[in-house]
Design a protein around this motif. Sequence first.
Motif, short mmCIF file in Angstrom:
data_model
loop_
_atom_site.label_atom_id
_atom_site.label_comp_id
_atom_site.label_asym_id
_atom_site.label_seq_id
_atom_site.Cartn_x
_atom_site.Cartn_y
_atom_site.Cartn_z
N ASP A 2 2.58 -8.09 2.14
CA ASP A 2 1.52 -8.61 3.39
C ASP A 2 1.37 -7.10 3.97
OD1 ASP A 2 3.87 -7.97 4.88
OD2 ASP A 2 4.00 -10.31 5.45
N LEU A 3 0.33 -7.22 5.36
CA LEU A 3 0.00 -5.43 6.63
C LEU A 3 1.18 -5.63 6.65
CD1 LEU A 3 -3.49 -6.13 7.03
CD2 LEU A 3 -2.48 -5.33 5.03
N ALA A 4 2.38 -6.31 7.04
CA ALA A 4 3.42 -5.76 7.65
C ALA A 4 4.43 -5.19 6.68
CB ALA A 4 3.89 -6.73 8.38
N GLY A 5 4.46 -5.45 5.23
CA GLY A 5 5.43 -4.67 4.34
C GLY A 5 6.23 -5.84 4.04
N ALA A 6 6.60 -7.22 4.42
CA ALA A 6 7.70 -8.00 3.82
C ALA A 6 6.38 -8.93 2.53
CB ALA A 6 7.54 -9.40 5.12
N PRO A 7 7.12 -8.81 1.57
CA PRO A 7 6.82 -9.50 0.35
C PRO A 7 6.68 -10.80 0.14
CG PRO A 7 9.06 -8.15 0.36
CD PRO A 7 8.98 -8.63 1.58
N LEU B 143 -10.58 -4.72 12.08
CA LEU B 143 -11.14 -6.15 12.25
C LEU B 143 -10.18 -7.49 12.42
CD1 LEU B 143 -13.99 -4.22 10.59
CD2 LEU B 143 -14.57 -5.69 9.53
N LYS B 144 -10.58 -8.63 12.88
CA LYS B 144 -9.64 -9.58 13.09
C LYS B 144 -10.58 -10.19 11.50
CE LYS B 144 -8.06 -8.46 17.09
NZ LYS B 144 -7.44 -7.88 16.83
N ILE B 145 -9.52 -11.01 10.58
CA ILE B 145 -10.03 -11.74 9.18
C ILE B 145 -8.88 -12.54 9.80
CG2 ILE B 145 -9.51 -10.66 7.20
CD1 ILE B 145 -11.51 -9.31 8.27
N ALA B 146 -9.58 -13.98 9.44
CA ALA B 146 -8.75 -14.40 9.15
C ALA B 146 -8.39 -15.40 8.23
CB ALA B 146 -9.98 -16.07 10.03
N TYR B 147 -8.25 -14.42 7.37
CA TYR B 147 -7.29 -15.28 5.71
C TYR B 147 -6.00 -13.81 5.86
CZ TYR B 147 -10.99 -12.28 3.75
OH TYR B 147 -11.75 -11.14 3.50
N PRO B 148 -5.22 -13.99 5.58
CA PRO B 148 -3.95 -13.47 4.62
C PRO B 148 -4.60 -12.23 3.55
CG PRO B 148 -3.51 -15.81 4.00
CD PRO B 148 -4.94 -15.52 4.75
N LEU B 149 -4.34 -10.41 4.61
CA LEU B 149 -4.13 -9.83 3.03
C LEU B 149 -2.67 -9.41 2.79
CD1 LEU B 149 -6.63 -8.21 5.35
CD2 LEU B 149 -7.65 -9.59 3.86
N TYR B 150 -3.40 -8.90 0.81
CA TYR B 150 -1.92 -8.93 0.55
C TYR B 150 -2.49 -7.52 0.09
CZ TYR B 150 -0.70 -13.14 1.15
OH TYR B 150 -0.62 -14.80 1.58
N VAL B 151 -1.36 -6.15 -0.07
CA VAL B 151 -1.41 -5.10 -0.83
C VAL B 151 -1.81 -4.88 -2.36
CG1 VAL B 151 -0.90 -2.33 -1.26
CG2 VAL B 151 -0.55 -3.73 1.74
N GLY B 152 -2.14 -4.81 -3.13
CA GLY B 152 -2.34 -5.09 -4.51
C GLY B 152 -2.43 -3.70 -4.99
N GLY B 153 -2.59 -3.25 -4.43
CA GLY B 153 -2.57 -1.51 -4.71
C GLY B 153 -3.32 -1.45 -6.46
N MET B 154 -3.45 -0.35 -7.20
CA MET B 154 -3.96 -0.08 -8.27
C MET B 154 -2.65 -1.78 -9.68
SD MET B 154 -5.69 2.04 -8.53
CE MET B 154 -6.32 1.53 -9.72
N GLY B 155 -1.38 -2.04 -9.03
CA GLY B 155 -1.87 -3.51 -10.09
C GLY B 155 -2.65 -4.30 -9.30
N GLY B 156 -3.41 -4.13 -8.26
CA GLY B 156 -4.77 -5.79 -7.50
C GLY B 156 -5.58 -5.25 -9.18
#
Length: 186
Positions: free
Chosen positions: A58-63, A125-138
Amino acid sequence: MNKKHVAAYAAVAAMFGIMGALVAVNKKDPPPLTTVMAPTGGKPHTAVDKLYSQSLNDLAGAPQPLAKWRGKPLVVNFWATWCAPCVEEMPELSELAGHDNGNSFNVIGIGIDSPSNMNEFAAKLKIAYPLYVGGMGGTELSRDFGNKAGGLPYTVLIGADGQVIKTYLGKLKFDELRADLAKLKS
């Protein structure tokens, strides 16, 4: 060149200018490319199984295990901070997610970007849904869902049963997405 030639060239140039202006005024955004994936006899699609087997930060870096989204319709939006159509659609996608509050479907965003860019963006921006870091794997994950060119934004609608209902390449047409979500409720 004589005056007749200059006048003829000016008239032709003016005609092309008017035609160009008419084309620009009547130009419409192309509709997003949508695809319906072939049914799998009630079993989840392989791409869905792969998605739910992932753990992304997640954006806090927690898997975060994506399997927690299994069992309810899910809108998965692949995006990037540098993608103008992605950024344009996010407020409305956030509003849609916030309005439902996860009662009948969930929305997640998988960023094809760096954690620092995504954090900076999310702070604005205030986003009301979870964002995950996918990087190039995304990008590879989106290709598993049929996004062969790796274009963004790319959105996938997954049914509660793990079936891919539809994919959308390009900026979302929210009337279409709302209609597709309403079909899942009936």
